[in-house]
Design an enzyme around this catalytic site. Structure first.
Site, PDB file in Angstrom:
ATOM      1  N   GLU A 274     -38.150   1.895  19.403  1.00 35.81           N
ATOM      2  CA  GLU A 274     -39.508   1.822  18.845  1.00 35.81           C
ATOM      3  C   GLU A 274     -40.547   1.591  19.940  1.00 35.81           C
ATOM      4  O   GLU A 274     -41.266   0.593  19.924  1.00 35.81           O
ATOM      5  CB  GLU A 274     -39.582   0.656  17.844  1.00 35.81           C
ATOM      6  N   CYS A 345     -71.504 -11.972  22.347  1.00 34.33           N
ATOM      7  CA  CYS A 345     -71.903 -13.357  22.593  1.00 34.33           C
ATOM      8  C   CYS A 345     -70.721 -14.303  22.504  1.00 34.33           C
ATOM      9  O   CYS A 345     -70.597 -15.098  21.559  1.00 34.33           O
ATOM     10  CB  CYS A 345     -73.005 -13.744  21.618  1.00 34.33           C
TER      11      CYS A 345
HETATM   12  C1  LIG Z   1     -44.927  -4.140  18.498  1.00 36.83           C
HETATM   13  C2  LIG Z   1     -43.583  -3.648  18.103  1.00 36.83           C
HETATM   14  C3  LIG Z   1     -42.997  -2.562  18.763  1.00 36.83           C
HETATM   15  C4  LIG Z   1     -43.648  -1.882  19.944  1.00 36.83           C
HETATM   16  O1  LIG Z   1     -43.645  -2.663  21.080  1.00 36.83           O
HETATM   17  P1  LIG Z   1     -44.107  -2.064  22.489  1.00 36.83           P
HETATM   18  O2  LIG Z   1     -44.079  -3.189  23.406  1.00 36.83           O
HETATM   19  O3  LIG Z   1     -45.480  -1.514  22.292  1.00 36.83           O
HETATM   20  O4  LIG Z   1     -43.129  -0.993  22.841  1.00 36.83           O
HETATM   21  C5  LIG Z   1     -41.775  -2.114  18.317  1.00 36.83           C
HETATM   22  N1  LIG Z   1     -41.142  -2.706  17.274  1.00 36.83           N
HETATM   23  C6  LIG Z   1     -41.672  -3.750  16.615  1.00 36.83           C
HETATM   24  C7  LIG Z   1     -40.935  -4.351  15.492  1.00 36.83           C
HETATM   25  C8  LIG Z   1     -42.899  -4.262  17.008  1.00 36.83           C
HETATM   26  O5  LIG Z   1     -43.420  -5.308  16.370  1.00 36.83           O
END
Ligand SMILES: *Cc1c(COP(=O)(O)O)cnc(C)c1O
Length: 422
Positions: A274, A345
């Protein structure tokens, strides 16, 4: 590697002159490079075994045009709300490449995911399992589920983006993982598909990943021993990017992929990744114009027309972003130390402190680099400032992919209750 470089003395995004773009669309604006997005996606995808699902983390950059660019390359999506889910679908990501993460999915959001037929829910607690079972029962479906486990490892990143320690809200505690799977197996409308882990973001060493993945692989053995069918391992996102040109670069995707493949070898599971930041961060810049150069008693302030409402990371995480002038500096140009600040601000509305830059004057343009992830998505209209618009470049072409709202459009979002109408 990205496609922002100086040509003829001016910073370009691919073949588009950012100074000309600033004249055309006004400042501040985000500018994304298609070639950079595509390159990052391909390099990452090629680092993993065939059949791996690369689910882009939509929360890093949710612009439809960005998502569509990635979807065309075969990317899936990792979403954390029904809004993100609908955006991914609208961008052409097939439902069977969408995973739904997050600690607080509501029943209504679960229903949207079930109706769309998404690939899996990454479930983060026992009550969420029960809720999903109920919703999928009433929808006449079985929900595909991977349980997010918290491996209690230190990701060695900023505390606000660290998610894999026992004291964070994320995942099911390691000590309850087996019980959670037993619970899932007892629920009629839940189908166990795999294990999920995500230990944090902007991680610049492989060791924390390796520690987490090793624990997950052990767990897969234990769960299979208990009769659960584990066919997928979701390893999350989190690989860091170089925010400073002069720092040691984070590990290469190839090394990361090889490590993951090695650890999971022989398990016969599909891998899911991911990545968010790694794909989008260096594919975007925030271009802003100097409004005033102000001299304080001890400091020179470069007051620019972008603010913390456009790019929150420095205020939220003390994040560093390299800043460069759009007009290329010459070696003999005089230099100055500036605090680069926005018009909002708040004292925290500062992009850089004591930053060494070529001497600048009002009207000059600067680019805040590595702003393509967790930039525009976090923007707000604080101080009733319309958030910076977004532009996507491809070769010599460009298009505004989210226009700037004007003050009147912002004003029109509020409503006056009847008792205040004269
Ligand atoms: C934020 C997140 C990601 C992505 O993380 P990166 O550091 O942008 O690669 C993947 N999986 C989950 C569950 C996340 O919360």
């Amino acid at each position: 590697m990205n496609h922002f470089s100086y040509q003829d003395g001016r910073l370009h995004a691919e073949d588009v002159d950012l100074a000309a773009l600033a004249d055309a669309v006004g400042t501040p604006f985000y500018c994304y490079s298609t070639a950079t997005l595509e390159r990052h996606y391909r390099v990452f995808a090629e680092a993993f075994p065939k059949g791996t699902l690369i689910a882009f983390a939509v929360k890093a950059n949710g612009n439809l045009a960005v998502l569509k660019t990635l979807a065309k390359l075969g990317a899936g999506a990792d979403v954390v709300s029904s809004g993100e889910l609908k955006k991914a679908l609208a961008a052409g990501v097939p439902a069977n490449k969408i995973v739904f993460s997050g600690v607080g999915k509501t029943k209504a959001e679960m229903r949207v995911g079930l109706d769309a037929g998404i690939y899996q829910f990454n479930v983060e607690s026992e009550p969420e399992l029960e809720a999903l079972n109920e919703v999928s029962g009433s929808a006449g479906k079985r929900a595909p589920v991977s349980i997010r486990v918290n491996p209690d490892v230190d990701a060695r990143t900023h505390a606000k983006i660290s998610t894999g320690k026992a004291e964070t809200k994320f995942g099911i505690p390691w000590s309850r993982a087996q019980q959670a799977y037993a619970l899932a197996a007892s629920l009629k409308n839940i189908e166990i598909t795999g294990v999920d882990v995500h230990i944090g973001s902007q991680i610049t060493q492989l060791a924390p990943f390796e520690a987490a993945f090793t624990r997950v692989v052990e767990l897969v053995g234990v769960l299979r021993g208990a009769g659960h069918s584990i066919t997928r391992i979701d390893l999350g996102g989190g690989l860091g990017v170089p925010y400073r040109i002069d720092n040691a670069p984070p590990p290469e995707p190839a090394a990361y992929g090889a490590m993951a493949a090695q650890l999971t070898k022989g398990l016969n599971t599909q891998l899911i990744l991911e990545p968010g930041r790694l794909i989008a961060a260096n594919a975007g810049v925030l271009v802003t114009r100097v409004i005033y150069v102000k001299s304080g008693e001890r400091k020179h302030f470069l007051i620019v027309d972008a603010g913390m409402n456009d790019l929150l990371r420095p205020a939220l995480y003390d994040a560093h972003h390299d800043i460069v002038p759009v007009r290329e500096a010459q070696p003999n140009d005089p230099r100055e130390r500036y605090d680069v600040v926005g018009p909002v601000c708040e004292t925290s509305d500062i992009f850089a402190a004591d930053r060494d830059l070529p001497r600048l004057k009002d009207g000059d343009l600067v680019a805040i680099l590595t702003a393509g992830a967790y930039g525009a998505v976090m923007s707000s209209a604080y101080n009733v400032r319309p958030p910076a618009p977004e532009v996507l470049v491809k070769g010599g072409e460009w298009a505004v992919v989210r226009p700037r709202m004007d003050d009147d459009a912002l004003l029109a979002t509020d409503r006056i209750p009847g008792w205040l109408e004269a």
